[in-house]
Design a protein around this motif. Sequence first.
Motif, PDB file in Angstrom:
ATOM      1  N   ASN A  95      18.342 -54.860  15.786  1.00  9.75           N
ATOM      2  CA  ASN A  95      19.734 -55.049  16.165  1.00  9.75           C
ATOM      3  C   ASN A  95      20.010 -56.555  16.241  1.00  9.75           C
ATOM      4  O   ASN A  95      19.101 -57.368  16.062  1.00  9.75           O
ATOM      5  CB  ASN A  95      20.061 -54.313  17.480  1.00  9.75           C
ATOM      6  CG  ASN A  95      19.243 -54.794  18.656  1.00  9.75           C
ATOM      7  OD1 ASN A  95      19.052 -55.988  18.867  1.00  9.75           O
ATOM      8  ND2 ASN A  95      18.762 -53.851  19.455  1.00  9.75           N
ATOM      9  N   GLN A  98      17.795 -58.488  18.741  1.00  8.65           N
ATOM     10  CA  GLN A  98      16.425 -58.649  18.271  1.00  8.65           C
ATOM     11  C   GLN A  98      16.355 -59.641  17.109  1.00  8.65           C
ATOM     12  O   GLN A  98      15.418 -60.443  17.041  1.00  8.65           O
ATOM     13  CB  GLN A  98      15.863 -57.298  17.832  1.00  8.65           C
ATOM     14  CG  GLN A  98      15.689 -56.320  18.969  1.00  8.65           C
ATOM     15  CD  GLN A  98      15.486 -54.902  18.467  1.00  8.65           C
ATOM     16  OE1 GLN A  98      16.040 -54.499  17.450  1.00  8.65           O
ATOM     17  NE2 GLN A  98      14.702 -54.135  19.207  1.00  8.65           N
ATOM     18  N   ASP A 139      23.045 -55.279  21.091  1.00  5.58           N
ATOM     19  CA  ASP A 139      22.049 -54.216  20.946  1.00  5.58           C
ATOM     20  C   ASP A 139      22.558 -53.051  20.096  1.00  5.58           C
ATOM     21  O   ASP A 139      21.760 -52.294  19.552  1.00  5.58           O
ATOM     22  CB  ASP A 139      21.656 -53.647  22.317  1.00  5.58           C
ATOM     23  CG  ASP A 139      21.210 -54.696  23.293  1.00  5.58           C
ATOM     24  OD1 ASP A 139      22.043 -55.543  23.659  1.00  5.58           O
ATOM     25  OD2 ASP A 139      20.040 -54.668  23.709  1.00  5.58           O
ATOM     26  N   ASN A 140      23.871 -52.866  20.029  1.00  2.00           N
ATOM     27  CA  ASN A 140      24.440 -51.701  19.359  1.00  2.00           C
ATOM     28  C   ASN A 140      25.008 -51.988  17.977  1.00  2.00           C
ATOM     29  O   ASN A 140      25.833 -51.230  17.459  1.00  2.00           O
ATOM     30  CB  ASN A 140      25.483 -51.042  20.259  1.00  2.00           C
ATOM     31  CG  ASN A 140      24.820 -50.325  21.416  1.00  2.00           C
ATOM     32  OD1 ASN A 140      23.672 -49.897  21.312  1.00  2.00           O
ATOM     33  ND2 ASN A 140      25.517 -50.205  22.519  1.00  2.00           N
ATOM     34  N   PHE A 141      24.527 -53.072  17.389  1.00  2.00           N
ATOM     35  CA  PHE A 141      24.832 -53.382  15.990  1.00  2.00           C
ATOM     36  C   PHE A 141      23.511 -53.678  15.284  1.00  2.00           C
ATOM     37  O   PHE A 141      22.815 -54.624  15.651  1.00  2.00           O
ATOM     38  CB  PHE A 141      25.730 -54.621  15.875  1.00  2.00           C
ATOM     39  CG  PHE A 141      27.128 -54.419  16.367  1.00  2.00           C
ATOM     40  CD1 PHE A 141      28.097 -53.852  15.552  1.00  2.00           C
ATOM     41  CD2 PHE A 141      27.489 -54.814  17.652  1.00  2.00           C
ATOM     42  CE1 PHE A 141      29.398 -53.679  16.006  1.00  2.00           C
ATOM     43  CE2 PHE A 141      28.773 -54.644  18.116  1.00  2.00           C
ATOM     44  CZ  PHE A 141      29.736 -54.070  17.281  1.00  2.00           C
ATOM     45  N   LEU A 142      23.156 -52.859  14.307  1.00  2.00           N
ATOM     46  CA  LEU A 142      21.988 -53.152  13.488  1.00  2.00           C
ATOM     47  C   LEU A 142      22.380 -54.182  12.447  1.00  2.00           C
ATOM     48  O   LEU A 142      23.520 -54.183  11.959  1.00  2.00           O
ATOM     49  CB  LEU A 142      21.489 -51.883  12.790  1.00  2.00           C
ATOM     50  CG  LEU A 142      20.988 -50.756  13.685  1.00  2.00           C
ATOM     51  CD1 LEU A 142      20.545 -49.574  12.838  1.00  2.00           C
ATOM     52  CD2 LEU A 142      19.864 -51.223  14.600  1.00  2.00           C
ATOM     53  N   LEU A 149      25.841 -55.075   8.461  1.00  2.00           N
ATOM     54  CA  LEU A 149      25.847 -54.613   9.845  1.00  2.00           C
ATOM     55  C   LEU A 149      26.237 -53.139   9.925  1.00  2.00           C
ATOM     56  O   LEU A 149      27.023 -52.662   9.109  1.00  2.00           O
ATOM     57  CB  LEU A 149      26.852 -55.480  10.599  1.00  2.00           C
ATOM     58  CG  LEU A 149      27.175 -55.150  12.038  1.00  2.00           C
ATOM     59  CD1 LEU A 149      27.283 -56.440  12.818  1.00  2.00           C
ATOM     60  CD2 LEU A 149      28.496 -54.392  12.106  1.00  2.00           C
ATOM     61  N   ASP A 153      24.942 -46.102  18.375  1.00  2.00           N
ATOM     62  CA  ASP A 153      24.927 -45.662  19.779  1.00  2.00           C
ATOM     63  C   ASP A 153      26.321 -45.351  20.315  1.00  2.00           C
ATOM     64  O   ASP A 153      26.967 -46.165  20.965  1.00  2.00           O
ATOM     65  CB  ASP A 153      24.227 -46.670  20.674  1.00  2.00           C
ATOM     66  CG  ASP A 153      23.859 -46.056  22.018  1.00  2.00           C
ATOM     67  OD1 ASP A 153      24.270 -44.901  22.291  1.00  2.00           O
ATOM     68  OD2 ASP A 153      23.168 -46.722  22.798  1.00  2.00           O
TER      69      ASP A 153
END
Length: 164
Positions: A95, A98, A139-142, A149, A153
Amino acid sequence: MSKLPDFLGPYRLAKFIRSGSSTQIWEAIKDDDSGRYVLKVLNRALWGNRDEIGYLKHEYDVAHGIDHPTVIDVKEFNIENKIGFLVLEVFADLNIKQAMRERGHDSLHDNYTKIIEQAITSLQKLNEAGWVHCDVKPDNFLLNENAELKLIDFTISKRIAKGF
């Protein structure tokens, strides 16, 4: 049941990706077409838990059918031997949070505009489908290495109220 089986329905669990507070993320291979998928599977302590299964079903209801490249494709919701799971398209492992930690902030610098535009578009597509995400954070975007993108979730998403 003490451990996750090797198969959930037609999906063979191939590679553990990560674990969250209530779910595990696995790469899986579908038995009949050898296609690769990602399974979001309830943690063992939550197998059979109606509330947690309901959250997965809600996530499916929110995202299924939103056909846009900036929103993760949630393909199926299933329950196998009390184990609730979602079937998702395969995309990046990291994400945004990370990616910044592992690749450094500077690695995203050249693509900030592209990333922000995609994030806005993904939220717009969700809104057009009648939903508000309610948990917008890195955290909620890969994010893959090409700065593409996907919004993920949808557990606490809410329906947009109609009228006042």
